[in-house]
Write a protein that holds these residues in place. Structure first.
Motif, short mmCIF file in Angstrom:
data_model
loop_
_atom_site.label_atom_id
_atom_site.label_comp_id
_atom_site.label_asym_id
_atom_site.label_seq_id
_atom_site.Cartn_x
_atom_site.Cartn_y
_atom_site.Cartn_z
N ARG A 102 0.67 -1.37 0.05
CA ARG A 102 -0.08 0.17 0.23
C ARG A 102 1.09 1.27 -0.17
O ARG A 102 0.36 2.00 -0.58
CB ARG A 102 -0.94 -0.15 1.25
N TRP A 103 1.85 1.17 0.62
CA TRP A 103 2.74 2.55 0.76
C TRP A 103 4.27 2.45 0.03
O TRP A 103 4.91 3.36 0.24
CB TRP A 103 3.21 2.57 2.43
N THR A 104 4.15 1.58 -0.87
CA THR A 104 5.60 1.64 -1.52
C THR A 104 5.58 3.05 -2.41
O THR A 104 6.81 3.60 -2.62
CB THR A 104 5.69 0.45 -2.61
N MET A 105 4.55 3.37 -2.90
CA MET A 105 4.46 4.43 -3.76
C MET A 105 4.70 5.81 -2.75
O MET A 105 5.40 6.72 -3.59
CB MET A 105 3.27 4.95 -4.53
N SER A 106 4.44 5.67 -1.69
CA SER A 106 4.58 6.81 -0.86
C SER A 106 6.27 6.80 -0.56
O SER A 106 6.79 8.06 -0.39
CB SER A 106 4.02 6.61 0.39
N TYR A 107 6.78 5.89 -0.30
CA TYR A 107 8.21 5.74 -0.13
C TYR A 107 8.98 6.31 -1.40
O TYR A 107 9.90 7.22 -1.22
CB TYR A 107 8.66 4.42 0.21
N PHE A 108 8.59 5.77 -2.44
CA PHE A 108 9.24 6.24 -3.69
C PHE A 108 9.00 8.04 -4.09
O PHE A 108 10.02 8.63 -4.33
CB PHE A 108 8.56 5.85 -4.94
N GLY A 109 7.92 8.50 -3.57
CA GLY A 109 7.65 9.73 -3.82
C GLY A 109 8.44 10.65 -2.69
O GLY A 109 9.27 11.46 -3.33
N ALA A 110 8.47 10.07 -1.54
CA ALA A 110 9.64 10.92 -0.69
C ALA A 110 10.81 10.71 -1.14
O ALA A 110 11.55 11.83 -1.18
CB ALA A 110 9.07 10.56 0.68
N ALA A 111 11.22 9.69 -1.51
CA ALA A 111 12.72 9.49 -2.07
C ALA A 111 13.23 10.48 -3.07
O ALA A 111 14.01 11.09 -3.04
CB ALA A 111 12.71 8.13 -2.33
N LEU A 112 12.20 10.63 -4.04
CA LEU A 112 12.40 11.52 -5.33
C LEU A 112 12.45 12.85 -4.65
O LEU A 112 13.22 13.78 -5.45
CB LEU A 112 11.49 11.14 -6.18
N ILE A 113 11.32 13.33 -3.85
CA ILE A 113 11.61 14.66 -3.34
C ILE A 113 12.82 14.92 -2.74
O ILE A 113 13.51 16.11 -3.12
CB ILE A 113 10.39 14.81 -2.36
N PHE A 114 13.36 13.99 -1.92
CA PHE A 114 14.75 14.32 -1.18
C PHE A 114 15.89 14.40 -2.29
O PHE A 114 17.02 14.85 -2.11
CB PHE A 114 15.12 13.15 -0.09
#
Length: 450
Positions: A10-22
């Protein structure tokens, strides 16, 4: 990669999104001139960039990927996932505190100490908690695939990275004023970085790739993971011995560190050699975007690791080490991460959006979710800019570095936009999105797909 009907994290895309922002934050700071080759690598602003990359981008990227692919490696069902979101929130909050702490240190604020102590409390708990969740699944399914121990080795190195990082943060906060601890922290900084980049990120990436790359290539299974894991474990152990030795005799620690760096060549060479054989034996003769885009990353891995060992042997200057590390972090780890996201994000999006419709009506092909030719152009610009940036660092050219890293930042932003367009199905024919159809949310899988 995964059969249709596989449960989505459920939250893999959330981790990816946060990672790309950083990642974009770190590159934007470099483009803005916050750090330059003529500046020290240990100043607070440089440390802000380093930790945005290592924790914000690389760690969150790998954790997000492992949340999805640990069940693929182990053949077991996914964990309950109730820690996934709290650990993401804690990691982002803890990293935010850490970055603020570095900024406060730079300004000489009295609040720097309390903020660093808070960061050293929130961030390790979040990272270790989610690491234990992943480790539990990998341990239970360790017999399913020989590459699982490689990922577990990477998680062990993550624990060492976090432990050393917490000690550094406490020392910087002023909570301890022991001269011995301060001296150890200064001497052990290369070990902290090595555990994180060579241990945690590289072994975890290699472990996942041992399962996924043969799937992507339609090739034979890669068989040498036990050798890679064994030699990698020895190199990691040597690094641990070097860290402990530094407490008593820093010069001995440096010699052991050199031995470990030389031994690290073995698992990397074995991995790349087997990867080459897997490429040659593939049944999919036309490489997909993610695999052709990963080729420069593998080449830069094969170049940067021996270059680092040679630099250690000849006691090269700090700029050379910084340039090699830049190639390793941006060329190998970031290049591989971005390239594989160009497959993973469209695939998971296709599973969520069109998997339930398969067999009920025509569905778009996976390549239709992303514009491959345009995306490959951005990847090429990214790799060329990374090489140019590393060359500028080695040459000590601030102007050359800023120009190259600005191009790198624009290429990364363009790739991030391509991923957003793929997730939003912007490239798919509107007829394929007619009812019954539910558009996936940008950062969250709506519900488990079975």
């Amino acid at each position: 990669m995964m059969p249709v009907g596989t449960t989505l994290s459920r939250w893999t895309m959330s981790y990816f999104g946060a990672a790309l922002i950083f990642l974009l934050l770190a590159e934007s700071l470099l483009s803005a001139g916050v750090w330059a080759p003529s500046s020290p690598v240990a100043e607070p602003h440089a440390l802000m960039i380093v930790h945005s990359m290592t924790i914000g981008w690389l760690a969150l990227l790998m954790i997000g990927a492992l949340l999805q692919f640990t069940p693929v490696l182990t053949g077991l069902g996914p964990s309950t996932g109730w820690l996934d979101l709290p650990c993401l929130a804690g990691s982002v909050a803890g990293l935010g505190l850490l970055l603020c702490g570095f900024e406060l240190i730079d300004t000489g604020s009295a609040m720097a100490g309390p903020v660093m102590i808070a960061a050293s409390s929130v961030l390790p708990v979040s990272l270790v908690s989610i690491a234990l969740v992943l480790l539990s699944g990998l341990w239970r399914g360790r017999a399913a695939h020989a590459a699982s121990p490689l990922v577990m080795l990477g998680i062990g190195c993550l624990a060492m990275t976090v432990a050393l990082g917490s000690l550094f943060a406490v020392t910087v906060s002023g909570l301890t004023t022991s001269p011995g601890i301060s001296e150890f922290v200064a001497d052990a900084a290369p070990f902290h970085a090595s555990f994180g980049l060579a241990g945690w990120m590289t072994f975890a990436a290699i472990g996942v790739s041992y399962k996924l790359l043969p799937m992507f290539l339609l090739s034979q299974e890669m068989k040498k993971s036990p050798f890679v894991c064994g030699t990698g474990a020895f190199a990691a152990t040597t690094l641990g011995v070097a860290t402990v030795s530094t407490i008593f005799e820093p010069s001995l620690g440096q010699r052991v560190f050199l031995i470990g760096s030389l031994f690290f060549q073995l698992p990397i060479a074995a991995y790349l050699a087997e990867l080459l054989l897997t490429y040659r034996a593939r049944r999919r003769k036309s490489l997909e975007l993610n695999m052709s885009g990963s080729l420069p990353a593998f080449v830069l891995l094969g170049l940067s690791v021996p270059m680092f060992a040679v630099a250690l042997v000849y006691d090269a200057g700090q700029q050379i080490f910084t340039a090699i590390t830049y190639l390793f972090v941006f060329g190998w780890l970031t290049g591989l991460g971005l390239s594989q996201l160009l497959k993973i994000v469209p695939f998971l999006t296709w599973i969520e959006a069109f998997g339930p419709l398969l067999g009920r009506r025509p569905t778009p092909r996976l390549p239709e979710l992303i514009k491959e030719r345009r995306t490959m152009a951005w990847l090429c610009i990214f790799y060329l800019a990374v090489i140019a940036s590393a060359a500028a660092i080695a040459a000590g050219s601030d102007a050359g570095f800023r120009f190259a890293v600005t191009a790198q930042t624009f290429a990364t932003a363009a790739l991030a936009i391509e991923l957003v367009l793929a997730r939003r199905l912007a490239n798919v024919d509107p007829a394929a999105k007619q009812a019954p159809f539910q558009r996936p949310a940008l950062f969250v899988a709506a519900k488990p797909q079975r």
